[in-house]
Design a protein around this motif. Structure first.
Motif, short mmCIF file in Angstrom:
data_model
loop_
_atom_site.label_atom_id
_atom_site.label_comp_id
_atom_site.label_asym_id
_atom_site.label_seq_id
_atom_site.Cartn_x
_atom_site.Cartn_y
_atom_site.Cartn_z
N ILE A 176 26.83 48.01 59.19
CA ILE A 176 26.96 46.63 59.67
C ILE A 176 26.33 46.57 61.05
O ILE A 176 26.68 47.35 61.94
N SER A 177 25.42 45.63 61.26
CA SER A 177 24.75 45.52 62.55
C SER A 177 25.69 45.01 63.63
O SER A 177 26.70 44.36 63.34
N ASP A 178 25.34 45.31 64.87
CA ASP A 178 26.21 44.96 66.00
C ASP A 178 26.40 43.45 66.14
O ASP A 178 27.47 43.00 66.59
N ASP A 179 25.39 42.66 65.77
CA ASP A 179 25.46 41.22 65.99
C ASP A 179 26.01 40.44 64.79
O ASP A 179 26.07 39.21 64.81
N THR A 180 26.43 41.14 63.75
CA THR A 180 26.99 40.48 62.57
C THR A 180 28.43 40.06 62.83
O THR A 180 29.22 40.80 63.41
N LEU A 181 28.78 38.85 62.40
CA LEU A 181 30.16 38.39 62.50
C LEU A 181 30.96 38.99 61.34
O LEU A 181 30.59 38.81 60.17
N VAL A 182 32.02 39.69 61.68
CA VAL A 182 32.80 40.41 60.66
C VAL A 182 34.19 39.79 60.52
O VAL A 182 34.98 39.81 61.46
N ILE A 183 34.45 39.24 59.35
CA ILE A 183 35.79 38.76 59.01
C ILE A 183 36.46 39.85 58.19
O ILE A 183 35.87 40.39 57.25
N GLY A 184 37.68 40.21 58.55
CA GLY A 184 38.35 41.30 57.86
C GLY A 184 39.69 40.90 57.27
O GLY A 184 40.34 39.95 57.74
N HIS A 185 40.09 41.63 56.24
CA HIS A 185 41.39 41.44 55.62
C HIS A 185 41.89 42.79 55.13
O HIS A 185 41.12 43.60 54.59
N VAL A 186 43.17 43.04 55.33
CA VAL A 186 43.80 44.26 54.84
C VAL A 186 44.99 43.86 53.97
O VAL A 186 45.91 43.19 54.45
N GLY A 187 44.96 44.26 52.71
CA GLY A 187 46.06 43.89 51.82
C GLY A 187 45.75 44.20 50.37
O GLY A 187 44.58 44.28 49.97
N ARG A 188 46.79 44.37 49.59
CA ARG A 188 46.63 44.65 48.16
C ARG A 188 46.03 43.45 47.43
O ARG A 188 46.26 42.31 47.80
N PHE A 189 45.27 43.75 46.40
CA PHE A 189 44.68 42.69 45.57
C PHE A 189 45.72 42.22 44.56
O PHE A 189 45.69 42.59 43.38
N VAL A 190 46.64 41.40 45.05
CA VAL A 190 47.69 40.82 44.21
C VAL A 190 47.77 39.33 44.52
O VAL A 190 47.24 38.86 45.53
N GLU A 191 48.43 38.59 43.66
CA GLU A 191 48.47 37.12 43.79
C GLU A 191 48.99 36.68 45.15
O GLU A 191 48.51 35.71 45.73
N GLN A 192 49.99 37.37 45.64
CA GLN A 192 50.62 37.03 46.91
C GLN A 192 49.63 36.90 48.06
O GLN A 192 49.77 36.03 48.92
N LYS A 193 48.60 37.74 48.05
CA LYS A 193 47.66 37.80 49.19
C LYS A 193 46.62 36.69 49.16
O LYS A 193 45.90 36.49 50.14
N ASN A 194 46.50 35.99 48.03
CA ASN A 194 45.66 34.79 47.96
C ASN A 194 44.17 35.09 48.22
O ASN A 194 43.50 34.37 48.96
N HIS A 195 43.67 36.14 47.59
CA HIS A 195 42.27 36.53 47.79
C HIS A 195 41.28 35.46 47.31
O HIS A 195 40.19 35.33 47.87
N ARG A 196 41.64 34.72 46.28
CA ARG A 196 40.72 33.70 45.76
C ARG A 196 40.39 32.68 46.86
O ARG A 196 39.23 32.30 47.05
N PHE A 197 41.42 32.23 47.55
CA PHE A 197 41.20 31.26 48.62
C PHE A 197 40.48 31.92 49.78
O PHE A 197 39.64 31.30 50.44
N LEU A 198 40.79 33.18 50.04
CA LEU A 198 40.12 33.92 51.11
C LEU A 198 38.61 33.95 50.87
O LEU A 198 37.81 33.73 51.79
N ILE A 199 38.21 34.17 49.61
CA ILE A 199 36.79 34.18 49.26
C ILE A 199 36.19 32.79 49.44
O ILE A 199 35.05 32.65 49.92
N ASP A 200 36.94 31.76 49.10
CA ASP A 200 36.45 30.39 49.29
C ASP A 200 36.21 30.10 50.77
O ASP A 200 35.23 29.45 51.14
#
Length: 222
Positions: free
Chosen positions: A41-65
């Protein structure tokens, strides 16, 4: 019996122990840019991060949106997802359908969470529900701006780095809030480890407090 149960949950009889973390682990010799280099990843790239299990509770679908809206306006950006779970393949399929396969990293389970958090620019956490999310505590320790859902307890806001958003709001609104937080990013993130320590989240301090409470209680009941 009923009075005994009520007394058990009386706030005056309750002591809260923080979920302590090892502060020294959150600022390793490896710099932010070194960790990014390791991840290509280049130094000037904006990095959004998430740490969590891929389960319904974590709401990954909306995170991707959210990231999809963010990436439309900031092409030099990337989403880093840490964790495993039964919904991972479905999320990967959604990422491909949106044409984001080259812009989302799936890192699986990692042992270098402190270093990864230091390499992120923002921590996105739109969970449907949580208890006291340890990852949000850890993110604050690195001075990382956090945008989390308002379904998460207000107790998670230990520092000014935590900001809440409603799950009733659109992905576009969330992405705009991400941009706003990035513009307010602190230049001295390391100071937040000191803030968190002073707030009582250093693991050694939490252990010491626990030991003192246990042995004092034992001595008092003898």
């Amino acid at each position: 019996m009923k009075d005994d149960i009520n007394n058990l949950f009386n706030i005056q009889n309750t002591i809260v122990l923080n979920n302590g973390i090892a502060m020294d682990e959150f600022f390793q010799p490896m710099s932010k840019n070194e960790k990014r280099k390791e991840l290509n990843i280049s130094d000037d790239t904006l990095v959004i991060g998430h740490v969590g299990r891929f389960v319904e509770q974590k709401n990954h679908r909306f995170l991707i949106d959210i990231f999809n809206e963010f990436h439309k306006r900031n092409s030099n950006s990337i989403l880093v997802l840490v964790g495993k779970g039964n919904l991972e393949d479905k999320i990967k399929d959604k990422v491909k359908k949106l044409g984001l396969a080259n812009d989302v990293l799936f890192l699986g389970v990692r042992k270098d969470i402190p270093e990864l958090l230091c390499a992120f620019d923002i921590f996105l956490f739109p969970s449907f529900y949580e208890g006291m999310p340890n990852t949000v505590i850890e993110a604050q320790t690195t001075g990382l701006p956090c945008l989390i859902s308002d379904s998460i307890t207000q107790e998670a806001k230990i520092t000014d780095k935590v900001n809440y958003a409603s799950l009733n709001e659109t992905a576009l609104i969330w992405s705009n809030k991400c941009l706003n937080l990035l513009s307010q990013n602190s230049f001295n993130r390391k100071e937040y480890s000191i803030i968190m320590k002073n707030k009582g989240y250093e693991m050694s301090d939490c252990v010491k407090k626990f030991v003192e409470l246990v042995f004092n209680e034992r001595n008092n009941t003898k």
